[in-house]
Design a protein around this motif. Structure first.
Motif, PDB file in Angstrom:
ATOM      1  N   ALA A 200       2.344  -4.042  -2.505  1.00 22.10           N
ATOM      2  CA  ALA A 200       2.535  -4.661  -3.821  1.00 22.10           C
ATOM      3  C   ALA A 200       1.507  -5.764  -4.052  1.00 22.10           C
ATOM      4  CB  ALA A 200       3.951  -5.215  -3.929  1.00 22.10           C
ATOM      5  N   ILE A 203      -1.811  -4.092  -4.818  1.00 29.23           N
ATOM      6  CA  ILE A 203      -1.790  -3.592  -6.203  1.00 29.23           C
ATOM      7  C   ILE A 203      -2.159  -4.705  -7.169  1.00 29.23           C
ATOM      8  CG2 ILE A 203      -0.225  -2.774  -8.026  1.00 29.23           C
ATOM      9  CD1 ILE A 203       1.283  -1.286  -5.642  1.00 29.23           C
ATOM     10  N   SER A 210       1.936  -5.350 -10.933  1.00 31.76           N
ATOM     11  CA  SER A 210       2.604  -4.957  -9.697  1.00 31.76           C
ATOM     12  C   SER A 210       4.097  -5.224  -9.797  1.00 31.76           C
ATOM     13  CB  SER A 210       2.007  -5.728  -8.515  1.00 31.76           C
ATOM     14  OG  SER A 210       2.643  -5.369  -7.302  1.00 31.76           O
TER      15      SER A 210
END
Length: 284
Positions: A200, A203, A210
Motif C-alpha cells: 500500500a 502504491i 492507495s
C-alpha cells in the motif's frame, strides 16, 4: 447516493459486448438481473455513470465488490461493465498465472469460481485460463475469464476502477502491475488496494490513490505512519466497531468498510462513512 453525469466512451470490443448482451438477456429472462439503480439504460453501448477520475468521486461511494459477485459471474466483464453503467465503482482482484500474466480472480485457486480448470492460479497457463469460464452465482450462463489487460482495454480511464493486488504478490509483481497502470496513464482513475502495508505504501509512492485494507481491529500501524506513507483510504472489515471506524474518519482517512451484502446495508452506515464495498450494489 448522488450519481455523476454519463461519460462518453470508446467503442467496446464486439466479442466482449456480445457475451455481455447474452448474459444480460439470460438474466432478464430469469428475472435475476437487477433494475438500474439510477434509471440509466444498462444495455451494451450506453454511457457509463460511474466517475472517470478519483477527484470526481462523490461520497458516499458504492464499490461493486468483485463486479457484483452475488448478481453477475464473479470478476466478469459483464459485472464490471454493469456496475460502471449504473454508477458504481467496479472492484477486482489481481492474481498471476504461471507465466506472470496478471488475471482477475479473488481466490488463489480456481475451484470455487471457475469451470474447466482447478488448482492454484499460479499453476495455470494462459491457454488454460482463456479456456475456463466463470460460474454464475444464480445458475445462469457462465462468463469468460478476464485478464488485467482485457479489463483495462475496456474500462481503463473510462471509469474509476478499484483493483486489489492480492496478498502473496512479490514486490516485483506489485511494481509490474503499477508499471502496466503507468503505461496506460491511469494515475487519475484508479484506487489501488492491498492488505499488505508495504505494498500500500509503494502504491502511494508511485503516485496512485492507495487504499490500505485492514481487518476487524484497528491496523497495527499508527495513524501517523499510515498517513505519512501517503495512504488516503482505509478499508476495514464491516465488523470493525463503529467507534474505531470513527477514529479512522477523524484521523482524516476516507473510510470504506467491506463487504456488505447489499447497498441497503450501506445506507444504514453512519453519514461520515465515505464508501462501502458490496456484493450487490443494486438492491436498495
Amino acid at each position: 447516493m448522488n450519481t455523476h453525469p454519463a461519460k462518453l466512451i470508446r467503442p467496446r470490443s464486439s466479442a466482449i459486448l456480445a457475451t455481455a448482451a447474452l448474459t444480460l438477456t439470460a438474466a432478464l429472462g430469469s428475472g435475476a438481473a437487477p433494475a438500474c439503480a439510477n434509471g440509466l439504460d444498462s444495455s451494451p453501448g450506453s454511457d457509463f455513470a460511474a466517475p472517470d477520475k478519483v477527484s470526481e468521486i462523490e461520497f458516499p461511494v458504492t464499490v461493486s465488490h468483485r463486479g457484483g459477485a452475488d448478481v453477475y459471474p464473479e470478476e466478469s466483464m459483464e459485472g464490471f461493465t454493469a456496475s460502471a453503467k449504473d454508477g458504481f465503482l467496479p472492484e477486482m482482484d489481481i492474481q498471476f498465472l504461471e507465466d506472470g500474466t496478471p488475471v482477475l480472480i479473488h481466490d488463489d485457486t480456481a475451484d470455487r469460481t471457475l469451470n474447466g480448470v482447478s488448482g492454484p492460479i499460479r499453476d495455470l497457463s494462459l491457454e488454460e485460463w482463456d479456456a475456463a469460464t466463470i460460474k454464475h452465482p444464480q445458475g445462469g450462463e457462465p462468463a469468460q475469464t478476464v485478464t488485467l489487460d482485457e479489463a483495462l482495454d475496456e474500462l481503463g480511464g473510462e471509469v474509476v476502477m478499484v483493483p486489489e493486488i492480492k496478498p502473496g504478490a512479490t514486490s516485483a509483481e506489485v511494481d509490474q502491475v503499477l508499471d502496466v497502470f503507468d503505461e496506460r496513464g491511469l494515475k487519475d482513475s484508479l484506487v489501488v488496494q492491498s492488505f499488505d502495508f508495504e505494498a500500500a505504501k509503494t502504491i502511494a509512492q508511485r503516485g496512485y490513490t492507495s487504499l490500505y485494507l485492514t481487518g476487524a481491529t484497528l491496523p497495527t500501524e499508527s495513524f501517523d505512519e499510515i498517513s505519512d506513507a501517503g495512504i488516503e483510504w482505509v478499508g476495514p472489515s464491516k465488523n470493525l466497531p463503529t467507534r474505531d471506524l470513527r477514529k479512522l474518519d477523524k484521523a482524516g482517512f476516507h473510510v470504506a468498510p467491506y463487504t456488505l451484502a447489499t447497498s441497503k446495508d450501506g445506507h444504514r452506515l453512519p453519514g461520515w462513512i465515505d464508501g462501502y464495498f458490496t456484493d450487490d450494489a443494486w438492491t436498495n
